[in-house]
Design a protein around this motif. Structure first.
Motif, PDB file in Angstrom:
ATOM      1  N   ARG A  48      47.045  51.023  34.425  1.00 19.51           N
ATOM      2  CA  ARG A  48      46.325  51.016  33.145  1.00 19.51           C
ATOM      3  C   ARG A  48      47.285  50.911  31.968  1.00 19.51           C
ATOM      4  O   ARG A  48      46.928  50.410  30.911  1.00 19.51           O
ATOM      5  CB  ARG A  48      45.454  52.260  33.039  1.00 19.51           C
ATOM      6  CG  ARG A  48      44.281  52.217  34.040  1.00 19.51           C
ATOM      7  CD  ARG A  48      43.693  53.589  34.258  1.00 19.51           C
ATOM      8  NE  ARG A  48      43.328  54.190  33.002  1.00 19.51           N
ATOM      9  CZ  ARG A  48      42.230  53.884  32.322  1.00 19.51           C
ATOM     10  NH1 ARG A  48      41.385  53.019  32.820  1.00 19.51           N
ATOM     11  NH2 ARG A  48      41.971  54.447  31.176  1.00 19.51           N
ATOM     12  N   ALA A  51      47.918  47.353  31.726  1.00 17.75           N
ATOM     13  CA  ALA A  51      46.756  46.677  31.152  1.00 17.75           C
ATOM     14  C   ALA A  51      46.632  46.936  29.651  1.00 17.75           C
ATOM     15  O   ALA A  51      46.004  46.167  28.942  1.00 17.75           O
ATOM     16  CB  ALA A  51      45.478  47.149  31.849  1.00 17.75           C
ATOM     17  N   LEU A  53      45.321  49.858  28.594  1.00 14.39           N
ATOM     18  CA  LEU A  53      44.203  50.782  28.418  1.00 14.39           C
ATOM     19  C   LEU A  53      44.706  52.194  28.179  1.00 14.39           C
ATOM     20  O   LEU A  53      43.979  53.059  27.733  1.00 14.39           O
ATOM     21  CB  LEU A  53      43.315  50.768  29.660  1.00 14.39           C
ATOM     22  CG  LEU A  53      42.626  49.436  29.926  1.00 14.39           C
ATOM     23  CD1 LEU A  53      41.921  49.457  31.274  1.00 14.39           C
ATOM     24  CD2 LEU A  53      41.625  49.140  28.827  1.00 14.39           C
ATOM     25  N   PRO A  73      44.999  45.363  24.834  1.00 12.98           N
ATOM     26  CA  PRO A  73      44.757  44.708  26.122  1.00 12.98           C
ATOM     27  C   PRO A  73      44.434  43.221  25.964  1.00 12.98           C
ATOM     28  O   PRO A  73      44.893  42.402  26.758  1.00 12.98           O
ATOM     29  CB  PRO A  73      43.554  45.460  26.680  1.00 12.98           C
ATOM     30  CG  PRO A  73      43.529  46.753  25.990  1.00 12.98           C
ATOM     31  CD  PRO A  73      44.184  46.575  24.666  1.00 12.98           C
ATOM     32  N   LYS A  74      43.656  42.905  24.959  1.00  7.15           N
ATOM     33  CA  LYS A  74      43.196  41.513  24.881  1.00  7.15           C
ATOM     34  C   LYS A  74      44.328  40.556  24.520  1.00  7.15           C
ATOM     35  O   LYS A  74      44.238  39.365  24.789  1.00  7.15           O
ATOM     36  CB  LYS A  74      42.034  41.396  23.890  1.00  7.15           C
ATOM     37  CG  LYS A  74      42.385  41.651  22.442  1.00  7.15           C
ATOM     38  CD  LYS A  74      41.170  41.266  21.574  1.00  7.15           C
ATOM     39  CE  LYS A  74      41.507  41.180  20.116  1.00  7.15           C
ATOM     40  NZ  LYS A  74      41.635  42.481  19.459  1.00  7.15           N
ATOM     41  N   ILE A  78      46.086  39.539  30.255  1.00  3.04           N
ATOM     42  CA  ILE A  78      45.943  40.062  31.603  1.00  3.04           C
ATOM     43  C   ILE A  78      44.439  40.120  31.906  1.00  3.04           C
ATOM     44  O   ILE A  78      43.621  40.060  30.997  1.00  3.04           O
ATOM     45  CB  ILE A  78      46.549  41.469  31.743  1.00  3.04           C
ATOM     46  CG1 ILE A  78      46.125  42.339  30.553  1.00  3.04           C
ATOM     47  CG2 ILE A  78      48.046  41.430  31.791  1.00  3.04           C
ATOM     48  CD1 ILE A  78      45.104  43.318  30.823  1.00  3.04           C
ATOM     49  N   MET A  80      41.632  42.317  34.573  1.00  2.00           N
ATOM     50  CA  MET A  80      41.629  43.462  35.481  1.00  2.00           C
ATOM     51  C   MET A  80      40.319  43.514  36.264  1.00  2.00           C
ATOM     52  O   MET A  80      39.255  43.243  35.733  1.00  2.00           O
ATOM     53  CB  MET A  80      41.798  44.738  34.653  1.00  2.00           C
ATOM     54  CG  MET A  80      41.896  45.992  35.470  1.00  2.00           C
ATOM     55  SD  MET A  80      42.824  47.246  34.564  1.00  2.00           S
ATOM     56  CE  MET A  80      42.417  48.696  35.479  1.00  2.00           C
ATOM     57  N   PHE A  82      38.001  46.160  38.412  1.00  2.00           N
ATOM     58  CA  PHE A  82      37.857  47.607  38.550  1.00  2.00           C
ATOM     59  C   PHE A  82      37.221  47.984  39.883  1.00  2.00           C
ATOM     60  O   PHE A  82      36.498  47.191  40.482  1.00  2.00           O
ATOM     61  CB  PHE A  82      36.965  48.153  37.437  1.00  2.00           C
ATOM     62  CG  PHE A  82      37.555  48.014  36.066  1.00  2.00           C
ATOM     63  CD1 PHE A  82      38.236  49.059  35.486  1.00  2.00           C
ATOM     64  CD2 PHE A  82      37.435  46.833  35.361  1.00  2.00           C
ATOM     65  CE1 PHE A  82      38.784  48.937  34.229  1.00  2.00           C
ATOM     66  CE2 PHE A  82      37.984  46.696  34.096  1.00  2.00           C
ATOM     67  CZ  PHE A  82      38.661  47.760  33.528  1.00  2.00           C
ATOM     68  N   GLN A  83      37.459  49.219  40.263  1.00  2.00           N
ATOM     69  CA  GLN A  83      36.892  49.718  41.520  1.00  2.00           C
ATOM     70  C   GLN A  83      35.359  49.662  41.505  1.00  2.00           C
ATOM     71  O   GLN A  83      34.741  49.288  42.481  1.00  2.00           O
ATOM     72  CB  GLN A  83      37.366  51.157  41.735  1.00  2.00           C
ATOM     73  CG  GLN A  83      36.723  51.811  42.941  1.00  2.00           C
ATOM     74  CD  GLN A  83      37.307  53.181  43.208  1.00  2.00           C
ATOM     75  OE1 GLN A  83      38.263  53.599  42.570  1.00  2.00           O
ATOM     76  NE2 GLN A  83      36.745  53.884  44.153  1.00  2.00           N
ATOM     77  N   ASN A  84      34.770  50.052  40.370  1.00  2.00           N
ATOM     78  CA  ASN A  84      33.306  50.069  40.288  1.00  2.00           C
ATOM     79  C   ASN A  84      32.755  48.784  39.689  1.00  2.00           C
ATOM     80  O   ASN A  84      31.708  48.792  39.060  1.00  2.00           O
ATOM     81  CB  ASN A  84      32.839  51.262  39.473  1.00  2.00           C
ATOM     82  CG  ASN A  84      33.329  52.543  40.087  1.00  2.00           C
ATOM     83  OD1 ASN A  84      33.239  52.735  41.282  1.00  2.00           O
ATOM     84  ND2 ASN A  84      33.879  53.409  39.264  1.00  2.00           N
ATOM     85  N   ALA A  86      32.366  47.237  37.214  1.00  2.00           N
ATOM     86  CA  ALA A  86      32.246  47.213  35.755  1.00  2.00           C
ATOM     87  C   ALA A  86      31.685  45.898  35.236  1.00  2.00           C
ATOM     88  O   ALA A  86      32.174  45.343  34.262  1.00  2.00           O
ATOM     89  CB  ALA A  86      33.602  47.508  35.095  1.00  2.00           C
ATOM     90  N   ARG A 147      35.283  36.978  37.073  1.00  2.00           N
ATOM     91  CA  ARG A 147      35.449  37.235  35.640  1.00  2.00           C
ATOM     92  C   ARG A 147      36.927  37.203  35.271  1.00  2.00           C
ATOM     93  O   ARG A 147      37.306  36.750  34.200  1.00  2.00           O
ATOM     94  CB  ARG A 147      34.832  38.591  35.308  1.00  2.00           C
ATOM     95  CG  ARG A 147      34.784  38.879  33.847  1.00  2.00           C
ATOM     96  CD  ARG A 147      33.890  40.057  33.578  1.00  2.00           C
ATOM     97  NE  ARG A 147      34.404  41.272  34.189  1.00  2.00           N
ATOM     98  CZ  ARG A 147      33.804  42.455  34.107  1.00  2.00           C
ATOM     99  NH1 ARG A 147      32.670  42.559  33.451  1.00  2.00           N
ATOM    100  NH2 ARG A 147      34.314  43.514  34.670  1.00  2.00           N
ATOM    101  N   ARG A 151      39.540  33.421  33.331  1.00  2.00           N
ATOM    102  CA  ARG A 151      40.411  33.576  32.172  1.00  2.00           C
ATOM    103  C   ARG A 151      41.777  32.940  32.407  1.00  2.00           C
ATOM    104  O   ARG A 151      42.520  32.677  31.468  1.00  2.00           O
ATOM    105  CB  ARG A 151      40.596  35.067  31.876  1.00  2.00           C
ATOM    106  CG  ARG A 151      39.331  35.764  31.385  1.00  2.00           C
ATOM    107  CD  ARG A 151      39.475  36.119  29.930  1.00  2.00           C
ATOM    108  NE  ARG A 151      40.847  36.547  29.668  1.00  2.00           N
ATOM    109  CZ  ARG A 151      41.271  37.785  29.864  1.00  2.00           C
ATOM    110  NH1 ARG A 151      40.432  38.704  30.241  1.00  2.00           N
ATOM    111  NH2 ARG A 151      42.531  38.096  29.645  1.00  2.00           N
TER     112      ARG A 151
END
Ligand SMILES: Nc1ncnc2c1ncn2[C@@H]1O[C@H](COP(=O)(O)OP(=O)(O)OP(=O)(O)O)[C@@H](O)[C@H]1O
Ligand SMILES: [Mg+2]
Lengths: 371, 274
Positions: A48, A51, A53, A73-74, A78, A80, A82-84, A86, A147, A151
């Motif tokens: 993170r 990233a 964050l 971050p933007k 990069i 990312m 996520f595990q869930n 998102a 997603r 990019r």
């Protein structure tokens, strides 16, 4: 596509929680780097920080020779996963993937082309108009990867992206991500707590424990040449066996523990190194696959007979994990891997030998490898 | 089996009783509003009018400045509803998701203000507005209800249940915090927003105490205030009052029926979620 350079990066959450204690890693362009370690070791924190964050408390982070510590971050270019997952629940799959591009003011036709391309790669063609709610976990994770894909970022970051999937899907996705890496030739940093995932996916693995980097190496080197006891125990399944004991030099050089005594031939490099450690407390590490049943193995250069009594046998098909204890010491359990054709029964007594070329010794105090 | 049946029967009896208690007065009002004048106060009560009439409803529109009051009520209620939704969402987002100095202190103060009974605040509020020369103006009627702490609290609670990952994914995708609020958080918070809108609408539409204090002349009355003034010293024009009241309650009933689903969902997800 880019290099990432971490220079003595630290993260302090509260006054007394030092979650990452100075991490230095050099990640080369196009490399697939895996951060692995037990829960709470700081892998997510490290990722993170890359990233953007999480603020970097101290140290320097470079992406492509640019210092990015204070970049949002933007602006780091990069992406990312996520595990869930998102995913944005109110947007369709297409909109989810297109969102980042829209914000970056890409032309509509470009966006469309990129999303289509990513959808093709990930097999999401038919699902573009669906909402995430109407998809399975595996499909959602694909969208999340899509997603990131559209990019075309300098660096891909993954935080345990597969841990919500079932075992079979996990293996499949593992391979797909790996393929994706080969196809895109992009720099990827991947966090997992699963050492099998780390071994199978990484070009380079960073092993973390308690916020400290233990070793950075290729999977095979980690496996065969662990720097310390933690790495030796963490990498490999079933885990390495460890014996605490002492190096002695009576008539010959030997490792002596309460379980057994193993003489060490002085003509090996290991023997030469241990000459300087006589009478020191050490830990002997040996993997389950380097133990052999003497009744079935004659070619290898094995140690003297170790008398073992079998506790439990775990057949997994291709082979069996056999758990045993040494005579008179039923409280300490060890493991060796055997051919599943050989039939063992609990309580059986047998003679084992350790492959003398595979002995690894660690200093008992520092737990560092003796070399 | 038998016991279960008896239990069920008992349960329905209670439900039925409660329904009568809640619905009875309302039905009675409806009946009065359609009853001919002469039958209104007879005994026994004629719940079903012998003689149906719409005269009272006509009279409400003809003899009272009902249209003007309606305009006032609609204006006040719609402005307050929109602004409550907007501001409580914004503030809720800030309290739930942003880091800024004094956040906890400010929020505690807001919560503490809930401990003070609203009645006590009437006089100071009046004095302040009087200083601003806002008594008997739309400003005076609308300003104090533009945002409420309860709604801010509701939105904050709701926003806190939205996974942090979502916000971070949006950050990486290139969103500013306002865009995260506008394009991610608002769209996924429809149930909570609907709950805030419905509560505010109801409260504002039925608000009596504040308008009655701040409006002086007839043309600034809201519907409930106007109705209350039908009760003068000499007589109460029951049928007229009831007809007006029924008319006033129609929008609330309609909204509840239309948004019932949202309403229940909103209450559930806004208040009790995990
Ligand atoms: N926001 C936070 N505030 C304070 N401490 C935190 C915060 N986030 C993480 N930590 C602490 O930092 C340490 C590292 O956390 P981190 O999330 O990086 O672990 P991890 O290696 O990703 O573990 P896991 O495999 O469980 O995800 C933990 O001890 C955790 O308690
Ligand atoms: Mg983690």
């Amino acid at each position: 596509m880019a290099d990432v350079l971490l220079k003595n990066i630290q993260k302090r959450y509260d006054k007394d929680v030092l979650a990452v204690k100075g991490a230095s890693v050099e990640i080369k362009d196009k490399e697939f780097v895996v951060l692995v370690g037990p829960s709470g070791c700081g892998k997510s924190t490290l990722l993170r920080m890359i990233a953007g964050l999480e603020e970097i408390t101290a140290g320097e982070l470079y992406i492509d020779d640019q210092l990015v510590n204070d970049l949002s971050p933007k602006d780091r270019d990069i992406a990312m996963v996520f595990q869930n997952y998102a995913l944005y629940p109110h947007m369709t799959v297409y909109e989810n993937m297109a969102f980042g591009l829209k914000l970056r003011k890409y032309k509509k036709s470009d966006i469309k082309q990129r999303v289509q391309e990513a959808a093709d790669i990930l097999g999401l063609r038919e699902y573009l108009d669906r909402k995430p709610k109407a998809m399975s976990g595996g499909q959602r994770q694909r969208v999340a990867i899509g997603r990131a894909l559209v990019r075309q970022p300098k660096v891909f970051l993954f935080d345990e992206p597969l841990s919500n999937l079932d075992a079979k899907l996990r293996v499949q996705m593992r391979m797909e991500i790996k393929k994706l890496h080969q196809r895109l030739q992009a720099t990827m940093i991947y966090v997992t707590h699963d050492q099998v995932e780390a071994m199978t996916m990484g070009d380079k693995i960073v092993v973390l424990k308690d916020g400290e980097i233990q070793q950075v190496d290729s999977p095979m080197n980690l496996y065969h040449e662990p720097e310390n006891k933690f790495v030796a125990g963490f990498i490999g399944s079933p885990a390495s066996n460890f014996l605490h004991g002492k190096i002695t030099q009576d008539t010959e050089l030997a490792f002596q523990s309460k379980h057994c005594t193993i003489s060490i031939p002085t003509d090996t490099s290991m023997g030469k190194r241990l000459n300087n450690h006589v009478n020191e407390r050490v830990i002997l590490g040996f993997r389950p696959e380097y133990l052999y049943d003497k009744a079935h193995e004659a070619d290898k250069r094995l140690s003297i007979d170790l008398v073992a009594i079998i506790d439990v046998i775990e057949p997994i098909g291709s082979e069996s994990y056999v758990y045993f204890h040494f005579a008179d010491m039923p409280s300490d359990s060890f493991c060796f891997r055997s051919n599943s054709d050989i039939h063992y029964v609990p309580g059986q007594k047998l003679k084992l030998g350790i492959d003398l070329n595979r002995l690894r010794f660690f200093d008992e105090k520092t737990e560092r490898r003796i070399k | 089996m038998r016991r279960l049946k008896i239990q069920k029967l008992f349960f329905y009896l209670i439900l039925f009783g409660m329904t009568i208690i809640y619905l009875g007065p309302f039905l009675f009002s409806v009946s009065i509003s359609f009853n001919a004048d002469k039958d209104v106060l007879t005994w026994p009560i004629k719940l079903i009018p012998e003689e149906w009439t719409l005269a009272h409803y006509q009279s409400v529109w003809r003899d009272l400045p009902f249209g003007q009051w309606l305009v006032n009520s609609v204006l006040i209620t719609s402005i307050q509803t929109v602004s409550n939704v907007f501001f409580s969402a914004l503030a809720g987002f800030a309290f739930a998701r942003l880091r800024f100095p004094g956040k906890n202190i400010i929020f505690s103060m807001l919560l503490a203000s809930l401990m003070i009974p609203g009645i006590i605040l009437l006089v100071p509020k009046f004095i302040v507005l009087n200083e601003f020369r806002l008594i008997n103006t739309y400003g005076g009627l609308i300003l104090p209800g533009l945002v409420s702490v309860v709604n801010i609290f509701l939105m904050k609670q709701f926003f806190e249940t939205i996974p942090k990952d979502l916000e971070e994914a949006a950050l990486i995708d290139g969103c500013s915090y306002f865009r995260i609020f506008w394009q991610i958080f608002l769209p996924v918070s429809k149930p909570a927003l609907a709950a805030v809108a419905i509560y505010t609408f109801q409260g504002s539409w039925n608000e009596f105490m504040w308008p009655v204090i701040v409006s002086v002349t007839n043309d600034m009355f809201t519907l409930p205030v106007g109705m209350a003034f039908l009760k003068n010293e000499f007589s109460v024009q029951w049928p007229l009052l009831m007809a007006g009241t029924i008319l006033i309650s129609l929008p609330t009933i309609a909204i509840f029926l239309i948004f019932q689903r949202y309403f229940v969902q909103g209450v559930a997800s806004a208040g009790l979620k995990e």
